[in-house]
Design a protein around this motif. Structure first.
Motif, PDB file in Angstrom:
ATOM      1  N   ILE A  70       0.846  -1.194   0.000  1.00 31.24           N
ATOM      2  CA  ILE A  70       0.000   0.000   0.000  1.00 31.24           C
ATOM      3  C   ILE A  70       0.881   1.243   0.000  1.00 31.24           C
ATOM      4  CG2 ILE A  70      -1.863   1.229   1.159  1.00 31.24           C
ATOM      5  CD1 ILE A  70      -2.566  -1.373   2.595  1.00 31.24           C
ATOM      6  N   SER A  71       0.567   2.210  -0.866  1.00 34.99           N
ATOM      7  CA  SER A  71       1.336   3.447  -0.903  1.00 34.99           C
ATOM      8  C   SER A  71       1.046   4.283   0.349  1.00 34.99           C
ATOM      9  CB  SER A  71       1.019   4.247  -2.166  1.00 34.99           C
ATOM     10  OG  SER A  71      -0.346   4.614  -2.223  1.00 34.99           O
ATOM     11  N   VAL A  72       2.045   5.057   0.786  1.00 35.02           N
ATOM     12  CA  VAL A  72       1.951   5.893   1.981  1.00 35.02           C
ATOM     13  C   VAL A  72       2.112   7.353   1.581  1.00 35.02           C
ATOM     14  CG1 VAL A  72       2.965   6.413   4.240  1.00 35.02           C
ATOM     15  CG2 VAL A  72       2.904   4.044   3.405  1.00 35.02           C
ATOM     16  N   HIS A  73       1.334   8.241   2.204  1.00 35.58           N
ATOM     17  CA  HIS A  73       1.343   9.644   1.791  1.00 35.58           C
ATOM     18  C   HIS A  73       1.221  10.566   3.001  1.00 35.58           C
ATOM     19  CE1 HIS A  73       0.665   8.212  -2.316  1.00 35.58           C
ATOM     20  NE2 HIS A  73      -0.183   7.365  -1.764  1.00 35.58           N
TER      21      HIS A  73
ATOM     22  N   VAL B 214      -4.247  -3.904   9.996  1.00 32.67           N
ATOM     23  CA  VAL B 214      -2.920  -3.279  10.024  1.00 32.67           C
ATOM     24  C   VAL B 214      -2.798  -2.362   8.812  1.00 32.67           C
ATOM     25  CG1 VAL B 214      -1.823  -5.211  11.222  1.00 32.67           C
ATOM     26  CG2 VAL B 214      -1.780  -5.141   8.725  1.00 32.67           C
ATOM     27  N   GLY B 215      -1.938  -1.359   8.917  1.00 29.25           N
ATOM     28  CA  GLY B 215      -1.732  -0.433   7.809  1.00 29.25           C
ATOM     29  C   GLY B 215      -1.017   0.806   8.302  1.00 29.25           C
ATOM     30  N   TRP B 216      -1.415   1.961   7.743  1.00 27.65           N
ATOM     31  CA  TRP B 216      -0.865   3.232   8.210  1.00 27.65           C
ATOM     32  C   TRP B 216      -1.996   4.207   8.470  1.00 27.65           C
ATOM     33  CZ3 TRP B 216      -1.637   7.780   5.451  1.00 27.65           C
ATOM     34  CH2 TRP B 216      -1.954   7.677   4.089  1.00 27.65           C
ATOM     35  N   MET B 217      -1.735   5.159   9.357  1.00 27.54           N
ATOM     36  CA  MET B 217      -2.744   6.158   9.649  1.00 27.54           C
ATOM     37  C   MET B 217      -2.075   7.467  10.051  1.00 27.54           C
ATOM     38  SD  MET B 217      -4.346   5.179  13.382  1.00 27.54           S
ATOM     39  CE  MET B 217      -3.337   4.975  14.849  1.00 27.54           C
ATOM     40  N   ILE B 218      -2.811   8.546   9.833  1.00 27.30           N
ATOM     41  CA  ILE B 218      -2.463   9.858  10.371  1.00 27.30           C
ATOM     42  C   ILE B 218      -3.569  10.207  11.354  1.00 27.30           C
ATOM     43  CG2 ILE B 218      -2.012  12.286   9.855  1.00 27.30           C
ATOM     44  CD1 ILE B 218      -1.167  11.436   7.052  1.00 27.30           C
ATOM     45  N   ASN B 219      -3.229  10.269  12.628  1.00 25.59           N
ATOM     46  CA  ASN B 219      -4.215  10.442  13.680  1.00 25.59           C
ATOM     47  C   ASN B 219      -3.571  11.234  14.817  1.00 25.59           C
ATOM     48  OD1 ASN B 219      -6.196  10.180  15.654  1.00 25.59           O
ATOM     49  ND2 ASN B 219      -6.666   8.066  15.115  1.00 25.59           N
ATOM     50  N   PRO B 220      -3.534  12.566  14.702  1.00 25.70           N
ATOM     51  CA  PRO B 220      -2.808  13.381  15.684  1.00 25.70           C
ATOM     52  C   PRO B 220      -3.266  13.195  17.125  1.00 25.70           C
ATOM     53  CG  PRO B 220      -3.343  14.685  13.744  1.00 25.70           C
ATOM     54  CD  PRO B 220      -4.090  13.387  13.606  1.00 25.70           C
ATOM     55  N   SER B 221      -4.541  12.958  17.350  1.00 25.37           N
ATOM     56  CA  SER B 221      -5.017  12.844  18.724  1.00 25.37           C
ATOM     57  C   SER B 221      -4.566  11.558  19.385  1.00 25.37           C
ATOM     58  CB  SER B 221      -6.545  12.942  18.778  1.00 25.37           C
ATOM     59  OG  SER B 221      -7.134  11.856  18.120  1.00 25.37           O
TER      60      SER B 221
END
Length: 343
Positions: free
Chosen positions: A120-123, A152-159
């Motif tokens: 999976i591409s990451v951005h 499983v994977g990637w995430m952007i989750n500031p909190s």
């Protein structure tokens, strides 16, 4: 975020009431698929704990509270009915109704399945403090309104993660609906001393950052492993596993596999970008990409799923996000989000 190097036999997950007599499995008995499709896999932020210890992300008070909230209100990838569901929270970060959206593909025929693998591409994305954006793969079972799943994977989750970078992550839901991110609460058994389940993914030029992961059940022990697939002849990194004791519906494989993206909107109702923030076009590289979709039956090698037309397509908001079969990639997905994405 700070990692503590903890004695592998004293890691917090062994305090889980279902794991009181658990014996750690140091490595799985299966093999991992290889691919030359992604030559620039970017999951190399190695921690490097001493032998006999494993990296465990230190939990500060706010991080633990926010993570608990997101775990309790986490979107359910197994049911279409969960798409667009609204939740209410009295947390300071999120005070109003929130929108959850999922875009991806799902395979739920001819199981049980014992593994899934994807590239999976990451951005990088501009995500506000009360938003989140994910790209992931999952396995799960659903029976009589009960479900078990692993993602499983990637995430952007500031909190949850404290900053706006993309991080790798894992999430599970098991017995009695219990679930958790990463190692914030007991459950996941970390085995690798170098490669934690959750870590920031280093910057790379657009189109050259990807993660390659697999979720597999070890049919000898029943545990569900997550493995970082390495390139070429490099040895794969078995990060760790969710023990079979955590689940009551996934003792013998999973009936549902899926890959895609998801977002959680802000308290104002504005939906964040997904993927790389661009809708799919005729050019695969214009949006986020899934290179391959592999699955495994019991005691078999991984098979490449080519029949995109026979998969369930889950597209929650065509105004803001898209999903398209790729030419050189299995499929592309994502979109800009915005304040008119619907409910």
């Amino acid at each position: 975020m700070i990692y503590n190097c903890v004695d592998i036999y004293k890691q917090p997950s062994l305090n889980h009431p279902l794991l009181q007599n658990h014996k750690i499995q140091m490595e799985p008995s299966f093999s991992v698929p290889k691919s030359n499709r992604f030559e620039n896999k970017m999951r190399t932020n190695i921690i490097g704990c001493p032998n006999g210890t494993v990296p465990i992300l230190k939990n500060i008070k706010d991080h633990a509270a926010n993570t608990q909230y997101f775990a309790e209100k986490y979107f359910n990838p197994l049911t279409v009915e969960s798409h667009g569901t609204h939740y209410y929270s009295d947390l300071k970060l999120i005070k109003k109704l929130r929108n959850l959206k999922f875009e991806g593909i799902r395979l739920q025929k001819d199981g049980p399945y014992y593994g899934i693998a994807a590239w999976i591409s990451v951005h990088d994305l501009n995500i506000s403090r009360d938003q989140a954006s994910f790209a992931n793969m999952y396995v799960g079972n659903r029976v009589n309104n009960k479900e078990n799943f692993i993602q499983v994977g990637w995430m952007i989750n500031p909190s949850v993660l404290g900053d706006g970078r993309p991080w790798s992550y894992g999430f599970w839901r098991g017995v009695n609906g219990a679930g958790c991110y990463n190692t914030v609460c007991p459950g996941f058994i970390q085995v690798s001393k170098d490669d934690p389940l959750s870590e920031p993914l280093p910057y790379a030029p657009e189109g050259k950052r990807n993660i390659a992961l697999t979720i597999q059940q070890d049919t000898d022990t029943g545990h569900w492993w997550v493995t970082d697939i390495e390139e070429g002849d490099k040895p794969d990194i078995h990060i760790g596993y969710w023990p079979k004791e955590l689940f009551d519906l996934m003792g013998d494989g999973a009936n549902i596999l899926g890959i895609g993206g998801a977002v959680q909107s802000s308290s104002s109702g504005v939906s964040p970008p997904m993927g790389n923030g661009h809708l799919p076009t005729k050019k695969d590289m214009d949006s986020a990409r899934v290179s391959e979709f592999l699955y495994r039956y019991e005691n078999s090698d991984f098979k490449n799923y080519y029949q995109y037309s026979k998969l369930d397509k889950l597209l929650d908001s065509e105004k803001c996000y898209g999903l398209k079969k790729g030419d050189d990639y299995f499929f592309t997905f994502g979109g800009p989000g915005g304040n008119s994405c619907g409910i």
